[in-house]
Design an enzyme around this catalytic site. Structure first.
Site, PDB file in Angstrom:
ATOM      1  N   ASP A  21       0.779  -1.242   0.089  1.00 61.80           N
ATOM      2  CA  ASP A  21      -0.055   0.045  -0.023  1.00 61.80           C
ATOM      3  C   ASP A  21       0.732   1.462   0.006  1.00 61.80           C
ATOM      4  O   ASP A  21       0.577   2.227  -0.852  1.00 61.80           O
ATOM      5  CB  ASP A  21      -0.982   0.027   1.041  1.00 61.80           C
ATOM      6  CG  ASP A  21      -1.934  -1.280   1.253  1.00 61.80           C
ATOM      7  OD1 ASP A  21      -2.252  -1.561   0.056  1.00 61.80           O
ATOM      8  OD2 ASP A  21      -2.314  -1.584   2.313  1.00 61.80           O
ATOM      9  N   ARG A 101      -1.400   1.172  16.752  1.00 59.33           N
ATOM     10  CA  ARG A 101      -1.829   2.259  15.861  1.00 59.33           C
ATOM     11  C   ARG A 101      -1.674   3.608  16.759  1.00 59.33           C
ATOM     12  O   ARG A 101      -1.288   4.591  15.936  1.00 59.33           O
ATOM     13  CB  ARG A 101      -2.982   1.912  15.161  1.00 59.33           C
ATOM     14  CG  ARG A 101      -3.102   0.652  14.268  1.00 59.33           C
ATOM     15  CD  ARG A 101      -2.139   0.944  13.041  1.00 59.33           C
ATOM     16  NE  ARG A 101      -1.979  -0.218  12.140  1.00 59.33           N
ATOM     17  CZ  ARG A 101      -1.187  -0.865  11.966  1.00 59.33           C
ATOM     18  NH1 ARG A 101       0.133  -0.857  12.448  1.00 59.33           N
ATOM     19  NH2 ARG A 101      -1.087  -1.725  10.889  1.00 59.33           N
ATOM     20  N   ASP A 130      -7.986   0.103  10.849  1.00 62.07           N
ATOM     21  CA  ASP A 130      -6.708   0.850  11.189  1.00 62.07           C
ATOM     22  C   ASP A 130      -7.094   2.223  10.691  1.00 62.07           C
ATOM     23  O   ASP A 130      -6.660   3.302  11.267  1.00 62.07           O
ATOM     24  CB  ASP A 130      -5.742   0.445  10.393  1.00 62.07           C
ATOM     25  CG  ASP A 130      -5.125  -0.887  11.279  1.00 62.07           C
ATOM     26  OD1 ASP A 130      -5.373  -0.941  12.263  1.00 62.07           O
ATOM     27  OD2 ASP A 130      -4.145  -1.712  10.570  1.00 62.07           O
ATOM     28  N   SER A 182      -2.305 -10.041   3.609  1.00 61.15           N
ATOM     29  CA  SER A 182      -2.074  -8.932   4.076  1.00 61.15           C
ATOM     30  C   SER A 182      -1.543  -9.131   5.498  1.00 61.15           C
ATOM     31  O   SER A 182      -2.244  -9.879   6.442  1.00 61.15           O
ATOM     32  CB  SER A 182      -3.516  -8.182   4.180  1.00 61.15           C
ATOM     33  OG  SER A 182      -3.548  -7.102   4.981  1.00 61.15           O
TER      34      SER A 182
END
Length: 409
Positions: A21, A101, A130, A182
């Site tokens: 990404d 995060r 996320d 992922s």
């Protein structure tokens, strides 16, 4: 969501991992925001091997610079340990991505403010959790900072199309179409999503070489058990097998021991914040051991009412963490409650690790509320006749109800 004026975007700070990404986001930002300057920021929360060659890759794909922030101690001390002490578990998941995060986002905002950035960008999809975790943390530290989320605005619709974009722009990738899981990795866990895991009929390929990274399948674990002793002070791990060390180093060592013994594998279909169900496979070897040890110590140190109330509130704590609400008054208040409950959670726990199992092998504390003298089946000073009066009082409402029911038949 307020539209961003592209003309005002001259400098963007990007949450950068070097994965698929964020690798393609750098050239995409420059193409779509007037060749803006892109500053890549990677928060190191323990994904050390993924940081190799990261700067060269970021610069080659168009970033002006790369910051690598060592957040490992902060991540453990300020996020993992408070969550572990709370006993917070979200649908069996030990919140590995969820705790990382807000820590990463905090560092991201610090760099954005330092650099005078016009916007912050992340590579989270519009389907996941996320995006919420990053953006709520950014709003906490920089409430007026514009946020760019390419997955919500670009024409790319799949990871397959991402790979095609990367190939067209000569962006080197460590993955291919066959191994394109992922993944999210840090010192607490590793998650796997996508490919064959999207079909819930498929068993995870634990024995397949290369699938597991933090350990082995229980089938491949040693035939002999491993014993480990963990010492806690006020709920925080402080020593392993008699050796004093930081909580971070204890987790790293437990990862090694747990991984070797096939500990901490989890295959679940969880309820995402955005409403859909998602199947994921998690590796959390050290964390699974630490949670078990802490829970075992609490069983002898906490009184019944405190333990039960803490267990109830742990669900709320887990939901706050999972939903990206770390920087909220409620989470802070719950942490204050947890810290109070941990004042006497001091002692040691001995565990036996064997082929994916964690077996209790001993626990002791100077604050233990367990009394062998009282609980024994042998002779003691406990007066068993006291229980008759207790039962009469405790059962009085039941007796009265029965009498009333009998009268009204």
């Amino acid at each position: 969501m307020q539209a961003i004026n592209k003309e005002n975007i001259k400098k963007v700070v990007l949450a950068y991992s070097g994965g698929l990404d964020t690798s393609i986001i750098i050239p995409w930002l420059k193409e779509n925001y007037n060749n803006c300057e892109v500053i890549a920021v990677s928060g190191n929360v323990g994904q050390n091997d993924e940081l190799e060659g990261l700067e060269e890759k970021a610069l080659k794909t168009g970033a002006s610079k790369l910051y690598v922030l060592d957040q490992t101690e902060e991540y453990v001390d300020d996020f993992i340990i408070p969550t572990m002490k709370a006993g917070a578990v979200y649908e069996e998941y030990l919140l590995g991505t969820s705790t990382a995060r807000p820590c990463i986002a905090k560092g991201l905002v610090e760099i954005a403010l330092k650099e005078g950035a016009d916007a912050i960008c992340h590579g989270c999809t519009g389907k996941g959790n996320d995006q919420v975790r990053f953006e709520l943390a950014i709003k906490h530290f920089a409430p007026n900072m514009p946020i760019i989320a390419p997955w919500r605005i670009w024409d790319i619709k799949s990871r397959e199309e991402e790979i095609e974009y990367a190939e067209a722009h000569n962006i080197p990738l460590k993955i291919n179409r066959e191994t394109n899981y992922s993944k999210d990795k840090n010192l607490w866990h590793l998650s796997h999503e996508g490919l064959d895991l999207e079909d819930t009929n498929n068993e995870p390929t634990y024995e397949k070489p290369g699938f597991l990274e933090m350990g082995v399948s229980p089938i491949d674990a040693p035939d002999e058990p491993t014993y480990v002793t963990i010492e806690f002070e006020q709920g925080t791990p402080v020593a392993l097998d008699g050796e004093k060390m930081s909580a971070k180093n204890i987790i790293l060592k437990l990862n090694e021991l747990g991984g070797k013994n096939g500990i901490g594998l989890l295959d679940i279909v969880e309820n995402r914040l955005v409403g859909m169900k998602c199947r994921g496979v998690y590796e959390t070897p050290g964390g699974t051991i630490l949670y078990k040890a802490h829970e075992t110590l609490e069983s002898i140190c906490l009184d019944k009412m405190t333990m039960h109330e803490k267990q109830r509130l742990s669900i709320t704590f887990a939901e706050l963490v999972y939903n990206g609400q770390w920087f909220t008054p409620l989470r802070e208040a719950l942490s204050a409650f947890v810290d109070k409950t941990q004042e006497k959670v001091t002692g040691y726990v001995k565990l036996k690790l064997y082929k994916g199992n964690i077996i209790k092998a001993g626990v002791d504390s100077p604050y233990s509320l367990y009394s062998e003298e009282i609980a024994t089946f042998g002779e003691s000073d406990y007066d068993q006749t006291d229980s008759a009066g207790f039962i009469n009082l405790f059962g009085l409402p039941i007796k009265v109800q029965a009498v009333v029911d009998e009268k009204n038949k």
